[in-house]
Motif scaffolding. Sequence first.
Motif, PDB file in Angstrom:
ATOM      1  N   PRO A  30       0.824  -1.206   0.000  1.00  7.57           N
ATOM      2  CA  PRO A  30       0.000   0.000   0.000  1.00  7.57           C
ATOM      3  C   PRO A  30       0.859   1.258   0.000  1.00  7.57           C
ATOM      4  CG  PRO A  30       0.034  -0.960   2.190  1.00  7.57           C
ATOM      5  CD  PRO A  30       0.782  -1.907   1.294  1.00  7.57           C
ATOM      6  N   VAL A  31       0.439   2.248  -0.772  1.00  5.72           N
ATOM      7  CA  VAL A  31       1.152   3.520  -0.858  1.00  5.72           C
ATOM      8  C   VAL A  31       0.132   4.640  -0.628  1.00  5.72           C
ATOM      9  CG1 VAL A  31       2.609   5.019  -2.265  1.00  5.72           C
ATOM     10  CG2 VAL A  31       2.745   2.530  -2.547  1.00  5.72           C
ATOM     11  N   PRO A  32      -0.027   5.091   0.626  1.00  9.88           N
ATOM     12  CA  PRO A  32      -0.947   6.195   0.887  1.00  9.88           C
ATOM     13  C   PRO A  32      -0.344   7.515   0.431  1.00  9.88           C
ATOM     14  CG  PRO A  32       0.099   5.494   2.925  1.00  9.88           C
ATOM     15  CD  PRO A  32       0.589   4.564   1.855  1.00  9.88           C
ATOM     16  N   LEU A  33      -1.117   8.306  -0.283  1.00  8.02           N
ATOM     17  CA  LEU A  33      -0.608   9.552  -0.837  1.00  8.02           C
ATOM     18  C   LEU A  33      -1.078  10.745  -0.006  1.00  8.02           C
ATOM     19  CD1 LEU A  33      -1.159   8.986  -4.668  1.00  8.02           C
ATOM     20  CD2 LEU A  33       0.770   8.321  -3.234  1.00  8.02           C
ATOM     21  N   THR A  34      -0.138  11.642   0.272  1.00  3.95           N
ATOM     22  CA  THR A  34      -0.467  12.946   0.843  1.00  3.95           C
ATOM     23  C   THR A  34      -0.296  13.958  -0.278  1.00  3.95           C
ATOM     24  OG1 THR A  34       0.116  12.381   3.125  1.00  3.95           O
ATOM     25  CG2 THR A  34       0.210  14.705   2.508  1.00  3.95           C
ATOM     26  N   LEU A  35      -1.385  14.607  -0.639  1.00  9.25           N
ATOM     27  CA  LEU A  35      -1.417  15.425  -1.844  1.00  9.25           C
ATOM     28  C   LEU A  35      -0.941  16.853  -1.598  1.00  9.25           C
ATOM     29  CD1 LEU A  35      -4.905  14.303  -3.165  1.00  9.25           C
ATOM     30  CD2 LEU A  35      -2.661  13.502  -3.953  1.00  9.25           C
ATOM     31  N   PRO A  36      -0.389  17.508  -2.606  1.00  2.00           N
ATOM     32  CA  PRO A  36      -0.053  18.929  -2.480  1.00  2.00           C
ATOM     33  C   PRO A  36      -1.283  19.735  -2.063  1.00  2.00           C
ATOM     34  CG  PRO A  36       0.877  18.019  -4.498  1.00  2.00           C
ATOM     35  CD  PRO A  36      -0.022  16.960  -3.926  1.00  2.00           C
ATOM     36  N   GLY A  37      -1.082  20.589  -1.069  1.00  2.00           N
ATOM     37  CA  GLY A  37      -2.176  21.399  -0.574  1.00  2.00           C
ATOM     38  C   GLY A  37      -3.053  20.709   0.447  1.00  2.00           C
ATOM     39  N   GLN A  38      -2.917  19.402   0.577  1.00  2.00           N
ATOM     40  CA  GLN A  38      -3.645  18.632   1.580  1.00  2.00           C
ATOM     41  C   GLN A  38      -2.640  17.830   2.412  1.00  2.00           C
ATOM     42  OE1 GLN A  38      -7.187  17.758  -1.436  1.00  2.00           O
ATOM     43  NE2 GLN A  38      -7.447  16.581   0.438  1.00  2.00           N
ATOM     44  N   ALA A  40       0.826  18.348   2.067  1.00  2.00           N
ATOM     45  CA  ALA A  40       2.161  18.464   1.478  1.00  2.00           C
ATOM     46  C   ALA A  40       2.205  19.705   0.595  1.00  2.00           C
ATOM     47  CB  ALA A  40       2.497  17.225   0.641  1.00  2.00           C
ATOM     48  N   GLY A  41       3.371  20.331   0.525  1.00  2.00           N
ATOM     49  CA  GLY A  41       3.554  21.457  -0.373  1.00  2.00           C
ATOM     50  C   GLY A  41       2.779  22.692   0.038  1.00  2.00           C
ATOM     51  N   SER A  42       2.521  23.542  -0.929  1.00  2.00           N
ATOM     52  CA  SER A  42       1.925  24.846  -0.676  1.00  2.00           C
ATOM     53  C   SER A  42       0.410  24.775  -0.611  1.00  2.00           C
ATOM     54  CB  SER A  42       2.337  25.816  -1.793  1.00  2.00           C
ATOM     55  OG  SER A  42       1.580  27.000  -1.744  1.00  2.00           O
ATOM     56  N   ALA A  43      -0.163  25.638   0.223  1.00  2.00           N
ATOM     57  CA  ALA A  43      -1.620  25.748   0.281  1.00  2.00           C
ATOM     58  C   ALA A  43      -2.179  26.346  -0.999  1.00  2.00           C
ATOM     59  CB  ALA A  43      -2.035  26.603   1.473  1.00  2.00           C
ATOM     60  N   ALA A  44      -1.315  26.823  -1.877  1.00  2.00           N
ATOM     61  CA  ALA A  44      -1.733  27.366  -3.162  1.00  2.00           C
ATOM     62  C   ALA A  44      -1.728  26.304  -4.266  1.00  2.00           C
ATOM     63  CB  ALA A  44      -0.826  28.526  -3.560  1.00  2.00           C
ATOM     64  N   GLY A 114      -9.430  31.668   0.311  1.00  2.00           N
ATOM     65  CA  GLY A 114      -8.651  30.882  -0.634  1.00  2.00           C
ATOM     66  C   GLY A 114      -8.630  29.394  -0.398  1.00  2.00           C
ATOM     67  N   THR A 115      -9.367  28.905   0.586  1.00  2.00           N
ATOM     68  CA  THR A 115      -9.430  27.464   0.822  1.00  2.00           C
ATOM     69  C   THR A 115     -10.870  27.047   1.123  1.00  2.00           C
ATOM     70  OG1 THR A 115      -9.037  27.591   3.213  1.00  2.00           O
ATOM     71  CG2 THR A 115      -7.090  27.408   1.785  1.00  2.00           C
ATOM     72  N   MET A 116     -11.115  25.765   1.010  1.00  2.00           N
ATOM     73  CA  MET A 116     -12.407  25.187   1.363  1.00  2.00           C
ATOM     74  C   MET A 116     -12.227  24.373   2.645  1.00  2.00           C
ATOM     75  SD  MET A 116     -14.960  22.951  -1.065  1.00  2.00           S
ATOM     76  CE  MET A 116     -13.928  21.480  -1.074  1.00  2.00           C
ATOM     77  N   PRO A 117     -12.524  24.954   3.806  1.00  2.00           N
ATOM     78  CA  PRO A 117     -12.314  24.246   5.068  1.00  2.00           C
ATOM     79  C   PRO A 117     -13.346  23.146   5.277  1.00  2.00           C
ATOM     80  CG  PRO A 117     -13.279  26.393   5.478  1.00  2.00           C
ATOM     81  CD  PRO A 117     -13.003  26.326   4.009  1.00  2.00           C
ATOM     82  N   PHE A 118     -13.009  22.206   6.138  1.00  2.75           N
ATOM     83  CA  PHE A 118     -13.960  21.158   6.518  1.00  2.75           C
ATOM     84  C   PHE A 118     -15.186  21.827   7.126  1.00  2.75           C
ATOM     85  CE2 PHE A 118     -15.406  18.042   9.816  1.00  2.75           C
ATOM     86  CZ  PHE A 118     -15.899  17.098   8.926  1.00  2.75           C
ATOM     87  N   PRO A 119     -16.402  21.498   6.637  1.00  6.26           N
ATOM     88  CA  PRO A 119     -17.593  22.236   7.066  1.00  6.26           C
ATOM     89  C   PRO A 119     -18.249  21.724   8.342  1.00  6.26           C
ATOM     90  CG  PRO A 119     -18.194  20.692   5.355  1.00  6.26           C
ATOM     91  CD  PRO A 119     -16.697  20.569   5.541  1.00  6.26           C
ATOM     92  N   VAL A 147      -8.930  22.485   1.829  1.00 11.08           N
ATOM     93  CA  VAL A 147      -8.588  22.196   0.432  1.00 11.08           C
ATOM     94  C   VAL A 147      -8.351  23.511  -0.313  1.00 11.08           C
ATOM     95  CG1 VAL A 147      -9.381  21.128  -1.712  1.00 11.08           C
ATOM     96  CG2 VAL A 147      -9.987  20.107   0.503  1.00 11.08           C
ATOM     97  N   PRO A 148      -7.226  23.646  -1.006  1.00  9.42           N
ATOM     98  CA  PRO A 148      -6.981  24.881  -1.754  1.00  9.42           C
ATOM     99  C   PRO A 148      -8.095  25.158  -2.764  1.00  9.42           C
ATOM    100  CG  PRO A 148      -4.973  23.563  -1.629  1.00  9.42           C
ATOM    101  CD  PRO A 148      -6.075  22.715  -1.100  1.00  9.42           C
ATOM    102  N   GLU A 149      -8.424  26.427  -2.905  1.00  7.67           N
ATOM    103  CA  GLU A 149      -9.478  26.812  -3.845  1.00  7.67           C
ATOM    104  C   GLU A 149      -9.164  26.339  -5.257  1.00  7.67           C
ATOM    105  OE1 GLU A 149     -11.936  30.847  -5.203  1.00  7.67           O
ATOM    106  OE2 GLU A 149     -10.103  31.025  -3.999  1.00  7.67           O
TER     107      GLU A 149
END
Length: 227
Positions: A30-38, A40-44, A114-119, A147-149
């Motif tokens: 298994p390879v769980p991914l941490t995505l850019p903006g979520q 990893a990496g920039s919030a942009a 600029g982001t979509m926060p958990f509601p 989540v970045p916009e």
Amino acid sequence: MDILLIAGLWLDGSAWDDVVPELTALGHRPVPLTLPGQGAGSAAATLDDQLAAVLAAVDAAPGKPLVVGHSAAATLAWLAADARPEKVAKVALIGGFPAADGRTYADHFAIEDGTMPFPGWDPFEGADTADLDQQTRDRIASAAVPVPEAVAKGIVRLSDERRFDVPVVVVCPEFTAAQAKEWIGAGDSPELARATDLEYVDIDSGHWPMATRPRELARVLADAAAS
């Protein structure tokens, strides 16, 4: 087989922590991914950045991986099949259906600064959350990453019709396989309606089976990989 795990909105790779050892015990990588903006990496980060991270994992796999997309990330898994139809062995979609070409990725909730926060949990009350106890709700909410916009409002671009020949398994948590078949047959998922190798699997859970039914989910994914 390598099994690439892409969690849905607000979740990073740690969402799969309980599934990873189960898949490993069943003989997979298994390879769980941490995505850019979520996580990893920039919030942009953009949707293209997230897809690039998924494709990098596909390209790094020694063989043809199973690509798993949860919820909104069903679209990312399908985009991987579109970009690498010769490289992706199969796609598993957990509680989600891929967006069609030209549609936005997942702008379902309010954008703030600029982001979509958990509601919060109110929008998900019902079948989605029926099996979540308070401790699990708190754990998911505390780990949620806005989540970045540019991800949420990113435009889905699909171009290679060979994606329709990549086998797909639709994992049905808060809805049934019968319901999913009906929706797809009615045209609610134009992409899956054209898939040539489509199967359905029920799992008795809400929308987050990786948190509430990790062993059962691992078995479903292992079976999908084996077939």
